[in-house]
Write an enzyme that holds these catalytic residues in place. Sequence first.
Site, short mmCIF file in Angstrom:
data_model
loop_
_atom_site.label_atom_id
_atom_site.label_comp_id
_atom_site.label_asym_id
_atom_site.label_seq_id
_atom_site.Cartn_x
_atom_site.Cartn_y
_atom_site.Cartn_z
N ARG A 91 0.99 -1.24 0.15
CA ARG A 91 0.03 0.04 0.11
C ARG A 91 0.95 1.31 -0.06
NH1 ARG A 91 -2.57 2.88 4.76
NH2 ARG A 91 -3.75 4.69 3.53
N HIS A 136 -2.85 10.98 0.78
CA HIS A 136 -2.29 10.76 2.06
C HIS A 136 -1.47 12.28 2.60
CE1 HIS A 136 -0.82 7.35 4.67
NE2 HIS A 136 -0.41 8.61 5.59
N GLU A 182 -7.25 8.63 6.41
CA GLU A 182 -7.55 9.21 7.60
C GLU A 182 -7.99 10.81 7.49
OE1 GLU A 182 -4.21 8.91 10.36
OE2 GLU A 182 -4.31 6.62 10.12
N ASN A 313 -7.05 2.21 9.77
CA ASN A 313 -5.99 2.39 10.50
C ASN A 313 -6.13 2.07 11.88
OD1 ASN A 313 -4.79 2.79 7.89
ND2 ASN A 313 -4.49 4.90 8.23
N TYR A 315 -4.18 1.55 15.75
CA TYR A 315 -2.66 1.43 16.52
C TYR A 315 -2.98 1.17 17.89
CZ TYR A 315 -0.50 3.32 12.30
OH TYR A 315 -0.01 3.64 11.14
N GLU A 385 -3.55 -0.22 8.01
CA GLU A 385 -2.17 0.24 8.79
C GLU A 385 -2.40 -0.26 10.20
OE1 GLU A 385 -1.10 4.35 9.18
OE2 GLU A 385 -1.68 4.71 6.94
N PHE A 450 9.00 3.47 12.85
CA PHE A 450 7.86 2.44 12.89
C PHE A 450 8.18 1.36 11.90
CE2 PHE A 450 4.82 5.93 14.25
CZ PHE A 450 4.07 5.19 15.00
C1 BGC Z 1 -0.85 7.72 9.47
C2 BGC Z 1 0.65 7.50 8.90
C3 BGC Z 1 1.63 7.72 10.19
C4 BGC Z 1 1.01 6.73 11.44
C5 BGC Z 1 1.70 6.59 12.59
C6 BGC Z 1 -1.39 7.17 10.72
O1 BGC Z 1 -2.05 8.10 11.14
O2 BGC Z 1 -1.77 7.39 8.38
O3 BGC Z 1 1.03 8.19 7.87
O4 BGC Z 1 2.86 7.42 10.17
O5 BGC Z 1 -0.28 6.98 11.66
O6 BGC Z 1 1.58 7.92 13.23
#
Ligand code: BGC
Length: 491
Positions: A91, A136, A182, A313, A315, A385, A450
């Site tokens: 991607r 992006h 996002e 996405n 995290y 992501e 990352f």
């Molecule tokens: C974004 C990435 C970013 C990652 C880590 C996401 O919100 O799409 O571009 O590097 O988070 O912060």
Amino acid sequence: MAGPVGGAGANPGEVSRSDFPAGFIFGVATSAHQVEGAIHEDGKGDSIWDIFSKIEGNIKDGSNANIAVDQYHRYKEDVELIAKLGFEAYRFSISWSRIFPDGLGHCANEKGIGYYNNLIDYLLKKGIQPYVTLYHWDLPYNLHESEGGWLSEKVVEYFAIYAEVCFTRFGDRVKHWITINEPLQTAINGYSIGIFAPGRRDDPYKEPYVSAHYQILAHAAAVDVYRRKFKALQGGEIGLVVDCEWAEAFSDKEHDKVAANRRLDFQLGWFLDPIFYGDYPAVMRERLRDHLPEFTQRDRDLLRNAVDFIGLNHYTSRLIGHASETTEGPCYEAQEMERIVNWQDGEPIGERAASDWLYIVPWGLRKLLNYIAQKYKHTPIYITENGMDDEEIEAASPNEFLNDQKRVEYFKGYIGSVAQAIRDGVDVRGYFAWSLVDNFEWAQGYTKRFGLVYIDYKNGLTRHPKSSALWFSNFLKNNGDEDDDEVANSP
Ligand code: BGC
């Protein structure tokens, strides 16, 4: 109450490739501005990030992405690495200002198109599927400066023109399109808090909602072009990428549960409700009143079911409690919620990565996937992501970063959580690790890493797979059974 230890809230155990259905795609992700560099090459125009990074104080380490990790010149090496590691998809994003340097859609830049043609061809040659994001975060600077960027209705048309050129020139080979990455972060960080380009904090009661509105309409316009003119012939699919933390209620109290739900509406519902239900969530309308723009009937028609898949996405997760006051700035006030890190007994929700917002909470992903499936009509989902960062330490040697056991555990946990969600019945089609390589982490510059692959910034930007890359490789090729050191590469 402590964190969940069993049932739906437990972290998953071991995971292997065979836990995923046939056809499930594993890939890695990057974005143009974070990896390409070559910001003035082959006719590229400035993007808002090229200009934003020049202003002192905007980027933590004073850096910029003028060179980044130089993927523009090293794309073959990176594609070969992706192939060697055993990933099936990449991607990446297209830099809008490489295609239309001033953003206005008059005359496409053939050299910019040529670069992406080469990248796509090389990916396919190596057996890797391109998943392409059109936007992006790197808006052509001129479009912002002369036309008002995401605050102007005109951006919708310019985006549709740009998207159409991409479908025309790349769509014979690209079968998975993402319109916008996002939109929430652009709205909040770009137009409310001002920590991302274009760095506006001029009217935090209005601009985040206007910039979000035109991103949503731009998405719908691009999907409309694709479906009307290209889909039948090219046979691809198109979606939107949203970002969302899981919001776990801090307690069983009704107002905490309601606050957690409201939090999800303000993150996800803001962008998905207009597509699935024709308007912003009722709770946003109630609380933001006329700060929130209206959709016309034509907008609603275009928006209806305007995704083939949802890109997610994800995290981290947070405990959410009710709060009558918040400390996070005006755009969050209407949410009346507090993001909490510790359970009531003081235990943290998960271990922290380098970024202060990133706690490792694998079980949150399973819950979020179930929530999305139920609320948004069991639409296919790709995790576009997922990943964690290490803090850059100037004096450290590369070897100190290569044994990234914490990241290995992160991936095991989160991928296991995806496998559980699939067993729960959620239609997840693919998973993309963020990120292929260490790269320019926006306002954090190069202070956060990352990557699955280490970049030696001091030694010619050489690439060195970390343990997490090797773990993935083994997971993908050997089902996690044996070691595969074919790609090991110590500096
Ligand atoms: C974004 C990435 C970013 C990652 C880590 C996401 O919100 O799409 O571009 O590097 O988070 O912060």
